[in-house]
Design an enzyme around this catalytic site. Structure first.
Site, PDB file in Angstrom:
ATOM      1  N   SER A 178      -8.430  -4.654   7.155  1.00 49.49           N
ATOM      2  CA  SER A 178      -7.403  -4.491   8.184  1.00 49.49           C
ATOM      3  C   SER A 178      -8.074  -4.129   9.509  1.00 49.49           C
ATOM      4  O   SER A 178      -8.448  -5.004  10.288  1.00 49.49           O
ATOM      5  CB  SER A 178      -6.405  -3.426   7.728  1.00 49.49           C
ATOM      6  OG  SER A 178      -5.416  -3.234   8.707  1.00 49.49           O
TER       7      SER A 178
ATOM      8  N   THR B 207     -13.224   0.443   6.983  1.00 49.12           N
ATOM      9  CA  THR B 207     -13.844   0.615   5.668  1.00 49.12           C
ATOM     10  C   THR B 207     -15.150  -0.163   5.582  1.00 49.12           C
ATOM     11  O   THR B 207     -16.182   0.363   5.137  1.00 49.12           O
ATOM     12  CB  THR B 207     -12.863   0.120   4.571  1.00 49.12           C
ATOM     13  OG1 THR B 207     -11.659   0.879   4.677  1.00 49.12           O
ATOM     14  CG2 THR B 207     -13.460   0.254   3.184  1.00 49.12           C
TER      15      THR B 207
ATOM     16  N   LYS C 182     -14.903   6.596  -0.898  1.00 50.11           N
ATOM     17  CA  LYS C 182     -14.263   6.542   0.426  1.00 50.11           C
ATOM     18  C   LYS C 182     -13.148   7.582   0.517  1.00 50.11           C
ATOM     19  O   LYS C 182     -12.439   7.809  -0.458  1.00 50.11           O
ATOM     20  CB  LYS C 182     -13.672   5.137   0.631  1.00 50.11           C
ATOM     21  CG  LYS C 182     -12.940   4.969   1.947  1.00 50.11           C
ATOM     22  CD  LYS C 182     -12.482   3.532   2.137  1.00 50.11           C
ATOM     23  CE  LYS C 182     -11.052   3.317   1.736  1.00 50.11           C
ATOM     24  NZ  LYS C 182     -10.538   1.985   2.041  1.00 50.11           N
TER      25      LYS C 182
ATOM     26  N   ARG D 101       0.821  -1.223   0.000  1.00 49.69           N
ATOM     27  CA  ARG D 101       0.000   0.000   0.000  1.00 49.69           C
ATOM     28  C   ARG D 101       0.852   1.269   0.000  1.00 49.69           C
ATOM     29  O   ARG D 101       0.362   2.327  -0.335  1.00 49.69           O
ATOM     30  CB  ARG D 101      -0.966  -0.008   1.205  1.00 49.69           C
ATOM     31  CG  ARG D 101      -2.168  -0.915   0.954  1.00 49.69           C
ATOM     32  CD  ARG D 101      -3.058  -1.039   2.169  1.00 49.69           C
ATOM     33  NE  ARG D 101      -2.420  -1.842   3.204  1.00 49.69           N
ATOM     34  CZ  ARG D 101      -2.991  -2.129   4.375  1.00 49.69           C
ATOM     35  NH1 ARG D 101      -4.179  -1.671   4.651  1.00 49.69           N
ATOM     36  NH2 ARG D 101      -2.362  -2.877   5.255  1.00 49.69           N
TER      37      ARG D 101
END
Ligand code: R5P
Length: 311
Positions: A237, A241, A206, A110
């Protein structure tokens, strides 16, 4: 799939010259892959010294072989990355001709660019380290951004486990469910799932605060009132979200909400928070060993190794 992958020695998968090394982080998955391919598995003895350093020793010969090391890199990711590097070093040092790493969850992917002044491009540093350790090619699964693989100094292949997750829910009778991506960047995941579930797909907008990590999600324009919705993401994670997405879906009148992800990192009480937000079930793959890893990647990985072979 990454186009940099090339088949070099198709004959070698037939048995004699290829072996699967069972990385300590993915022993079960590696053993399943070896079993499906009908090839020898080499165990690894590993330990952590009292001061935190890592030790590995191959428990089988690899001289003259092409080896595939199966080793995921979730938490503690630094330890697992060093184990992978040391296994590659050991394999080459003991005569392996070629080392391919199968890393279902690729840590640090990421951080694939400089978001804030002064940052590292973590995945590029990791890629260079793996190359230096002796890794010649890498297979991963639903890497967060496929373009990070361009930063690797050797051939790479990115597989998608989304069809396996969608099939899982289809077998559970959820054909016709709406496939939702929690952000625009994951719409390709929802589209893949929709090819199997056929209930339509969409995405939410988002936003994540780069300093606090706080997630906020805006309503989409789709109609999910009275519908079953499955939220598909590459990684869960902290669960922030999925929790934010599930709340919006409930506000929009969704009947049942499920969650599917390839890499169920599920940090801390993430799963509990997701369930409290009204999600009926969280399904992930054995990319991350644990109770949420209900769908095995072994068929996907073994088919890819057969199809693309490792030269
Ligand atoms: C980010 O863009 C990823 O696709 C996932 O949505 C994210 O990593 C999930 O993280 P968390 O569960 O902490 O919200």
């Amino acid at each position: 799939m990454n186009s940099t992958w090339r088949l070099e020695n198709p004959a070698k998968l037939d048995g004699d010259l290829m072996k699967i090394i069972l990385g300590p982080a993915s022993v079960e998955l590696g053993a399943k892959v070896a079993q499906l391919l009908g090839i020898e598995a080499v165990s690894v003895y590993s330990k952590i010294f009292p001061d935190g350093e890592v030790y590995v020793r191959l428990e089988g010969a690899v001289d003259g072989d092409e080896v595939v090391v199966v080793q995921t890199t979730n938490y503690p990711q630094d330890t697992k990355l060093i184990q992978l590097a040391l296994i590659a070093d050991a394999a080459k040092r003991h005569g392996a001709e070629k080392v391919t790493a199968v890393v279902p969850y690729l840590a640090y992917s990421r951080q694939d660019k400089v978001f804030l002044q002064g940052e590292a491009i973590s995945i590029e540093a990791i890629a260079r380290m793996l190359k230096a350790a002796g890794i010649d090619s890498l297979v991963t699964v639903n890497v967060h951004q496929e373009k990070v693989l361009e930063r690797f100094p050797f051939p790479t292949l990115n597989l998608s486990a989304v069809p396996l997750l969608a099939e899982h829910y289809k077998k559970r009778g959820l054909r016709g469910a709406f496939a939702l991506a929690p952000d625009k960047g994951a719409i390709h995941i929802a589209e893949q799932a929709n090819r199997i579930l056929s209930g339509g797909c969409g995405y939410l907008e988002k936003h994540r605060d780069r300093y606090t990590g706080q997630v906020s999600v805006e309503r989409g324009t789709f109609d999910v009132a009275g519908r079953t919705v499955i939220i598909f993401d590459d990684i869960i994670s902290t669960g922030g979200t999925i929790v934010a997405a599930a709340r919006i879906l409930k506000e929009l009148g969704a009947e049942d909400v499920y969650a599917a992800c390839v890499h169920p990192l599920l940090v801390g009480d993430a799963e509990k928070r997701i369930m409290e937000a009204g999600v009926k079930e969280v399904v992930g793959t054995d990319s991350i060993p644990g109770p949420a890893g209900k769908v095995s990647l072994a068929p996907l990985i073994s088919e890819a190794l057969k199809e693309y072979k490792i030269g």
